[in-house]
Design an enzyme around this catalytic site. Structure first.
Site, short mmCIF file in Angstrom:
data_model
loop_
_atom_site.label_atom_id
_atom_site.label_comp_id
_atom_site.label_asym_id
_atom_site.label_seq_id
_atom_site.Cartn_x
_atom_site.Cartn_y
_atom_site.Cartn_z
N ASP A 13 0.81 -1.22 0.00
CA ASP A 13 0.00 0.00 0.00
C ASP A 13 0.84 1.27 0.00
OD1 ASP A 13 -2.22 -1.74 0.24
OD2 ASP A 13 -1.92 -1.80 2.40
N LYS A 16 2.09 1.90 -5.26
CA LYS A 16 2.79 1.34 -6.42
C LYS A 16 2.00 1.51 -7.71
CE LYS A 16 3.10 -2.63 -4.30
NZ LYS A 16 2.70 -2.25 -2.95
N GLY A 40 -4.05 -4.67 -4.62
CA GLY A 40 -5.04 -3.71 -5.10
C GLY A 40 -4.28 -2.46 -5.52
N HIS A 41 -4.04 -2.31 -6.81
CA HIS A 41 -3.24 -1.18 -7.28
C HIS A 41 -4.17 -0.09 -7.83
CE1 HIS A 41 0.66 -3.77 -7.56
NE2 HIS A 41 0.19 -3.61 -6.35
N GLN A 221 2.41 -6.09 -2.99
CA GLN A 221 2.70 -6.11 -1.54
C GLN A 221 4.00 -5.32 -1.27
OE1 GLN A 221 1.90 -9.58 -2.91
NE2 GLN A 221 -0.12 -8.74 -2.77
P1 IMP Z 1 -2.40 -12.93 1.89
O1 IMP Z 1 -1.44 -12.35 0.90
O2 IMP Z 1 -3.85 -12.73 1.50
O3 IMP Z 1 -2.09 -14.34 2.25
O4 IMP Z 1 -2.25 -12.10 3.27
C1 IMP Z 1 -1.07 -12.16 4.07
C2 IMP Z 1 -0.75 -10.80 4.66
O5 IMP Z 1 -0.33 -9.92 3.61
C3 IMP Z 1 -1.92 -10.10 5.36
O6 IMP Z 1 -1.41 -9.35 6.44
C4 IMP Z 1 -2.44 -9.15 4.30
O7 IMP Z 1 -3.11 -8.05 4.86
C5 IMP Z 1 -1.14 -8.75 3.63
N1 IMP Z 1 -1.33 -8.32 2.24
C6 IMP Z 1 -1.53 -9.11 1.18
N2 IMP Z 1 -1.64 -8.38 0.07
C7 IMP Z 1 -1.47 -7.10 0.43
C8 IMP Z 1 -1.44 -5.87 -0.30
O8 IMP Z 1 -1.55 -5.83 -1.53
N3 IMP Z 1 -1.25 -4.74 0.45
C9 IMP Z 1 -1.06 -4.80 1.79
N4 IMP Z 1 -1.07 -5.91 2.50
C10 IMP Z 1 -1.27 -7.07 1.82
#
Ligand code: IMP
Length: 421
Positions: A13, A16, A40-41, A221
């Protein structure tokens, strides 16, 4: 030839999507290399706001090839929906290519994701998109790949067999079992539209590099969520760092020129896990309100805190960041004073190294360095020279602490609220 990688340097977040969109004005190809629709971009163009989850952020520029690399895990139904949506809005989806080696996410992965979370002693706070279970299947070598979208018979056979395995687990844990044929029908329907986009992208990307095209790798991420280097187990299930661009696309490391690190000038985190500079007071609330810190994928409020130079220095180091894209500086316009976390005090000892143990991070007290705020609106600033002295000093101190050069500063969500340095 120019092959650059853009990654998030924090817990995701960082902005990007916007930066990729800004940088794509000069590129021929954008490649996603890890993660899935947990990302989520957000891209704002004029008065329109778009959120992309799987499609590379180059889609808004005509003629930019958008590759979803082998390292991405792809929910075919979600990708199909996103593609139809983007098409309806007038963008050319023929630019999109899906690596035949990318692994697929199905309904059973999503159910397993929520089952894991329910059963866990310490919840990760995942996005619920089935990311972890899909990567688990990839590693246990029972995954189904995008190449299988091009052969309905093979896809159906593998899908039925995996559903049978998962349904046994679901039955044991009292989770609703998958209606195999109903789900399969949905998958096959999406597969019809996706199949023409499936290609041997390893060659597409390598040929583009050989032909001196400009390629930008779009990380999702952030470095602190990396499966190896992040705050394990509170991480995502892929290698989010720049090294992941190579394994997630089939491009060798010597091709990479710059690593852009997108760095939000304060820190946020969504989901569970340690966050030493987190604020629980009015300043944290203010960052969330002004920065509109709510997840683009799940809508969850993001946790907010001061810029953490210990965590970001570590992240820039493992990513090899040489250029910084510093975002959301305008969010701190109203603050009298702003702080930077320059060390962690753990059991009475101060360190500037990022520890591996979550238990250490949980007890780390941030050592704060205070700076005077700039107390004026930055949203109309269009060059580095126009920035107030206090804002420049703040940015330069951050850059010094993370040991990288400032390349771009962003002072608002729109394309034009950006300047090079
Ligand atoms: P997962 O990727 O859904 O398995 O989530 C694992 C961790 O990564 C959690 O804390 C999510 O909130 C975090 N996370 C996954 N994708 C994003 C992203 O695009 N932005 C911020 N945090 C993310």
């Amino acid at each position: 030839m120019a092959v650059d990688v853009l990654v998030g340097t924090q817990w995701g977040d960082e902005g990007k999507g916007k930066l990729i969109d800004v940088l794509t004005k000069d590129v021929d190809m954008v490649v996603r290399f890890q993660g899935g629709n947990n990302a989520g971009h957000t891209v704002e163009i004029g008065d329109k706001r778009y959120v992309l989850h799987l499609i590379p952020s180059g889609i808004f520029r005509a003629g930019v090839k958008c590759v979803i690399g082998n390292g991405v895990v792809v929910d075919p139904i979600a990708l199909d929906e996103e593609m139809q949506n983007v098409k309806t809005q007038g963008f050319d989806i023929s630019q999109i290519e899906l690596s035949d080696r990318a692994h697929l996410i199905f309904e059973y992965h999503k159910r397993a994701d929520s089952l894991n979370e329910k059963g866990a002693k310490r919840k990760i706070g995942t996005t619920g998109r089935g990311i972890g279970p899909a990567y688990t299947d990839k590693m246990r070598r029972t995954g189904i790949r995008a190449i299988d979208l091009t052969n309905a018979e093979r896809l159906a056979e593998q899908f039925r067999s995996e559903c049978a395995r998962y349904n046994k687990i679901f039955a044991e844990y009292g989770v609703e079992e998958i209606d195999v044929e109903a789900q399969l029908a949905k998958v096959l329907d999406a597969a019809k539209r996706l199949a023409p986009h499936v290609a041997n992208s390893t060659y597409t990307v390598n040929k583009a590099i050989r032909a001196n095209k400009t390629v930008l790798f779009e990380g999702a991420q952030g470095g602190l969520l990396d499966i190896d280097h992040g705050t394990y187990p509170f991480v995502t299930s892929s290698n989010t760092i720049s090294g992941g661009a190579c394994t997630g696309s089939g491009v060798a490391p010597q091709h990479i020129r710059n690593v852009w690190g997108v760095l939000k000038t304060y820190t946020t985190r969504v989901g569970e896990g340690p966050f030493p500079s987190e604020l629980f007071d009015a300043d944290g609330e203010e960052l969330r309100r002004v920065g509109n810190e709510f997840g683009a994928t799940t809508g969850r409020p993001r946790r907010c805190g001061w810029f953490d130079a210990v965590a970001s220095h570590y992240s820039c180091m493992i990513n090899g960041v040489n250029l910084l894209a510093m975002t959301k500086l305008d969010v701190m316009d109203g603050f009298d004073k702003v702080a930077i976390c320059v060390g962690y005090e753990i059991d009475g000892k101060v360190t500037d190294e990022f520890p591996a143990a979550v238990s250490d991070l949980e007890k780390a007290k941030p050592v704060l360095e205070w700076h005077d705020g700039w107390k004026c609106s930055l949203s109309e600033v269009r060059s580095y020279d126009e920035l107030p002295e206090n804002a420049k000093r703040y940015l330069e101190r951050v850059a010094e602490l993370v040991d990288a050069k400032i390349g771009i500063v962003s002072v608002g969500p729109r394309r034009d609220q950006t300047f090079e340095v």
